[in-house]
Enzyme design. Structure first.
Site, PDB file in Angstrom:
ATOM      1  N   ALA A  62      48.295  43.385  45.877  1.00 19.10           N
ATOM      2  CA  ALA A  62      48.483  44.306  45.054  1.00 19.10           C
ATOM      3  C   ALA A  62      49.097  45.622  45.719  1.00 19.10           C
ATOM      4  CB  ALA A  62      47.016  44.886  44.482  1.00 19.10           C
ATOM      5  N   GLY A 102      46.333  39.953  46.367  1.00 19.23           N
ATOM      6  CA  GLY A 102      46.731  39.577  44.974  1.00 19.23           C
ATOM      7  C   GLY A 102      47.725  38.542  45.150  1.00 19.23           C
ATOM      8  N   GLU A 105      46.005  35.146  45.393  1.00 20.36           N
ATOM      9  CA  GLU A 105      45.602  34.965  44.212  1.00 20.36           C
ATOM     10  C   GLU A 105      46.549  34.665  42.989  1.00 20.36           C
ATOM     11  OE1 GLU A 105      43.613  39.146  44.172  1.00 20.36           O
ATOM     12  OE2 GLU A 105      41.707  38.194  43.885  1.00 20.36           O
ATOM     13  N   GLU A 125      41.515  41.807  51.505  1.00 20.22           N
ATOM     14  CA  GLU A 125      40.901  42.946  50.942  1.00 20.22           C
ATOM     15  C   GLU A 125      39.787  43.565  51.792  1.00 20.22           C
ATOM     16  OE1 GLU A 125      41.790  40.076  49.632  1.00 20.22           O
ATOM     17  OE2 GLU A 125      42.629  40.365  47.721  1.00 20.22           O
TER      18      GLU A 125
END
Ligand code: T1G
Length: 683
Positions: A62, A102, A105, A125
């Site tokens: 992200a 992310g 992900e 993270e």
């Protein structure tokens, strides 16, 4: 140019992200991915999709710069990933570089994942005080199983693509230079399949998970995870994946994620993430300053520091000539380097071939003249100015023009050392932290005349050898040790009040340091700077030196040490402390842990503020980086300056004034007081 573009390879739609520097999944990328998936589903001639990225890496996560900012109306990452996963047409993630957070992900939302062998995949993270917030804790265990997922989610460390292939995270390893073509070919090979793997629907890898595995993992990692909030949430999230269907698990993951995002630890760790990168920048040295080539390094001294420093360069593939005065210490130094590498290999972190490669780059020598063609020479000789100046005077005559001459001194005046040469512009301090082959911190000490290229080259070299570097100006102890002295000087005061080592040390280890001031003194040796002639019988440390209790190296110091270095409080030392306390007339019945913490840490914040006032440090965040990576300050508090802000600088100044009698010569920083007056922090 849109950050997401598409093009056709026959019946395969190739979706490409171009969002430098690391293809972070910012708003435009997320919206672009959804649009691309709509294009794919709306075109019957498209039979499969490949998602890849241009530039250095697949999506690296992200966009951290978006955190803490007001939400925009762009689509959120969960929606992007669920859209990909819901596609009736197979979607293949084509991975290079680092598929992180992310990014992984998104790849888990794809039906298949192919990667080049050099790629890495991870969920870092927790290093930002978070857990994956877009299904990572729910999809990863369903794809690779709990045993492989738990370490990935709780450590945040990435795994190489080859390991990914062995645990089922990567379906195929493809050519380093043919990623798109190979991914398209892979996509074509699955078009005819009756169905495609949907990560969130898989149960084969989590069915029958032993519920005891989670507590067992907690126990096995308790020491490493101590004090951090995110890893515990990550364990809970993975456990949720084994007990609830995905549709329930996803919101439960989000419920664990939100408080972390809003919490102090994540703010602290995100601060450090950017602080480490800011530290690379030297304000008055332009980014395009020429870098000097460092093809060969010389190290003077084969002891603990010299050997450790040498290993940094050998491990980076840079040849080193290591010089000692006598054969025996030189041989010991070489043997220690080999032993260290072989110990690492025994843990599976190096191959035998890599050990031999590193050792092949080492040239032991007894002659300083062998350093004549080195591009950089680092001395790690005895910490005495006269010896340093003698060595630099010799190097000045021996080394080729333009060679960088570096001192590893941890306190001494680099300008004075530079003045013993005809080339002060080539002299710099490279202060490694012991053990130098382990500690990531490198304090780059710039002399008044150190040249811009020498500075820029040293900063780039730091990154090459895997260090986090901070630039310091010249003063006694530079940034790190000067601040440390502000803490250690409370030792005698504590003893006079009858405080015992274990009480003081426990306050700091409870705060999150790996050890307290007295444990640290025992490790370093109590006799640093002590002589019989100057020994002071009213000082505890001097009396211990007189008694031969020099610390761990003599099996006794402030503490008693067993053969395995396990420490226990010493009745002899504690009796001595209490006796001296009674004689001083300053013994107190009780001193609170809170007061001990304030008297240890507040002078550090004050000294750091003085260092900023004097321009010895470029910025407050550099001091945070220095203390987290060089002195074990707990990273989840953000480092001393960030932590001071969370406490309130007004509380720091009030504490300094309250305990002023405990440090009579303390000068409270003007910068600190000004910030209190303006209601500011150091951020
Ligand atoms: N967002 C924004 N900027 C980033 C970024 C990111 N994720 N990663 C790096 N940058 C910037 C960095 O600040 C620097 O900027 C430049 O890119 C080069 O970085 C929902 C919530 C990818 C291994 O934690 O580990 O996904 O200083 O110097 O050494 O579950 O960057 O040039 O202006 O580090 O080659 C998870 C963090 C996010 C990865 C590359 N992802 N990044 O290392 O270059 S949270 C991460 C890294 C998340 C989801 C959750 C490294 C790298 P500037 P660099 P590098």
């Amino acid at each position: 140019m849109s950050v997401i573009t598409t093009h056709r390879q026959g019946e395969v739609l190739v979706v490409v992200s171009n969002n430098p520097p690391v293809n972070a999944l910012g708003a435009a990328v997320r919206d672009g991915l959804v649009a691309a998936m709509q294009e794919a589903s709306g075109d019957d001639s498209v039979k499969a999709v490949v998602i890849r990225a241009d530039g250095r890496t697949f999506f690296a996560g992200a966009d951290i710069t978006e955190f803490g900012k007001p939400k925009t109306d762009s689509v959120d990452l969960n929606t992007v990933i669920n859209t990909i996963e819901a596609s009736a047409k197979p979607v293949v993630a084509a991975i290079h570089g680092t598929a992180l957070g992310g990014g992984l992900e998104v790849a888990l939302g794809c039906h298949y994942r192919v990667a080049v062998p050099s790629a890495k995949l991870g969920l870092p993270e927790v290093k930002l005080g978070l857990i994956p917030g877009a299904g990572g804790t729910q999809r990863l265990p369903r794809v690779v199983g709990v045993e492989a997922a738990l370490p990935m989610v709780t450590s945040g460390d990435p795994i190489p693509a080859k390991l990914g292939a062995s645990i089922g995270l990567v379906d195929a390893l493809v050519g380093e230079d043919s990623l798109e073509a190979d991914a398209v070919e892979f996509a074509r090979s699955v078009i005819g399949n009756a169905s495609h793997p949907v990560s969130s629907a898989r149960t084969d890898k989590i069915a029958g998970t032993d519920p005891g595995v989670f507590d067992a993992f907690r126990k096995a990692n308790a020491r490493k995870l101590k004090g951090f909030e995110a890893p515990e949430a990550a364990i809970q999230a993975v456990e949720i994946a084994t007990k609830h269907p995905f549709a329930q698990g996803l919101p439960m993951e989000r419920a664990l994620f939100e408080p972390l995002m809003a919490g102090t630890q994540s703010a602290a760790l995100r601060h450090l993430f950017f602080a480490e990168r800011a530290a690379n920048k030297i304000d008055d040295v332009p980014a395009d300053t020429p870098i000097l080539p460092i093809a060969k390094v010389g190290v003077i001294g084969a002891g603990t520091m010299g050997g450790g420093i040498t290993m940094n360069f050998l491990s980076a593939g840079i040849p080193v000539t290591m010089v000692e005065r006598e054969q025996a210490p030189l041989d010991r130094g070489v043997a220690t380097i080999r032993k260290n590498y072989e110990n690492t290999a025994a843990k599976g972190r190096l191959t035998g071939e890599q050990v031999e490669k590193a050792m092949s780059l080492l040239t032991p020598s007894l002659n300083l003249e062998d350093l004549a063609d080195c591009d950089l020479v680092i001395e790690a000789v005895f910490e005495l100015m006269e010896i340093k100046k003698d060595v630099f005077g010799k190097l000045d005559k021996i080394c080729k023009p333009g060679a960088i001459l570096a001192t590893n001194t941890s306190y001494l005046n680099v300008n004075e050392i530079a003045a013993s040469t005809s080339r002060p512009e080539s002299v710099i301090g490279l202060h490694f932290f012991s053990p130098a082959n382990v500690m990531r911190m490198l304090e780059i000490v710039r002399g008044a005349k150190t040249g811009a290229s020498v500075l820029a080259t040293s900063m780039k070299l730091a990154k090459t050898i895997g260090k986090v570097a901070v630039v310091a100006g010249v003063c006694h102890g530079f940034i790190g040790n000067r601040i440390l002295m502000a803490r250690q000087q409370q030792g005698d005061a504590f003893f006079e009040e009858g405080l015992l080592p274990e009480q003081v040390d426990k306050v700091l280890t409870d705060f999150g340091f790996p050890m307290g001031p007295f444990q640290m003194a025992d490790l370093a040796g109590l006799d640093i700077g002590w002589t019989k002639e100057t020994s002071d019988p009213s000082k505890v440390k001097d009396v211990l030196c007189e008694r031969g209790r020099l610390g761990q190296k003599t099996g006794a110091g402030f503490y008693d040490y067993a053969a395995d270095r396990t420490r226990t409080p010493s009745d002899e030392v504690n009796a001595l402390i209490l006796d001296l306390a009674d004689k001083s007339g300053k013994r107190r019945d009780h001193v609170s842990d809170e007061e001990i913490l304030e008297r240890l840490l507040y002078p550090m914040i004050n000294e750091a503020a003085l260092i900023l006032e004097e321009g010895i440090a470029q910025r407050a965040s550099d001091i945070d980086v220095m203390y987290v990576h060089g002195y074990g300050w707990p990273s989840y508090t953000g480092g001393p300056m960030f932590w001071a802000g969370t406490q309130g600088l007004d509380k720091i100044v009030a504490g300094l004034e309250k305990h002023a009698d405990k440090w009579p010569d303390l000068k409270i920083s003007k910068l600190l007081k000004d910030k209190v007056a303006k209601g500011e922090t150091f951020a």
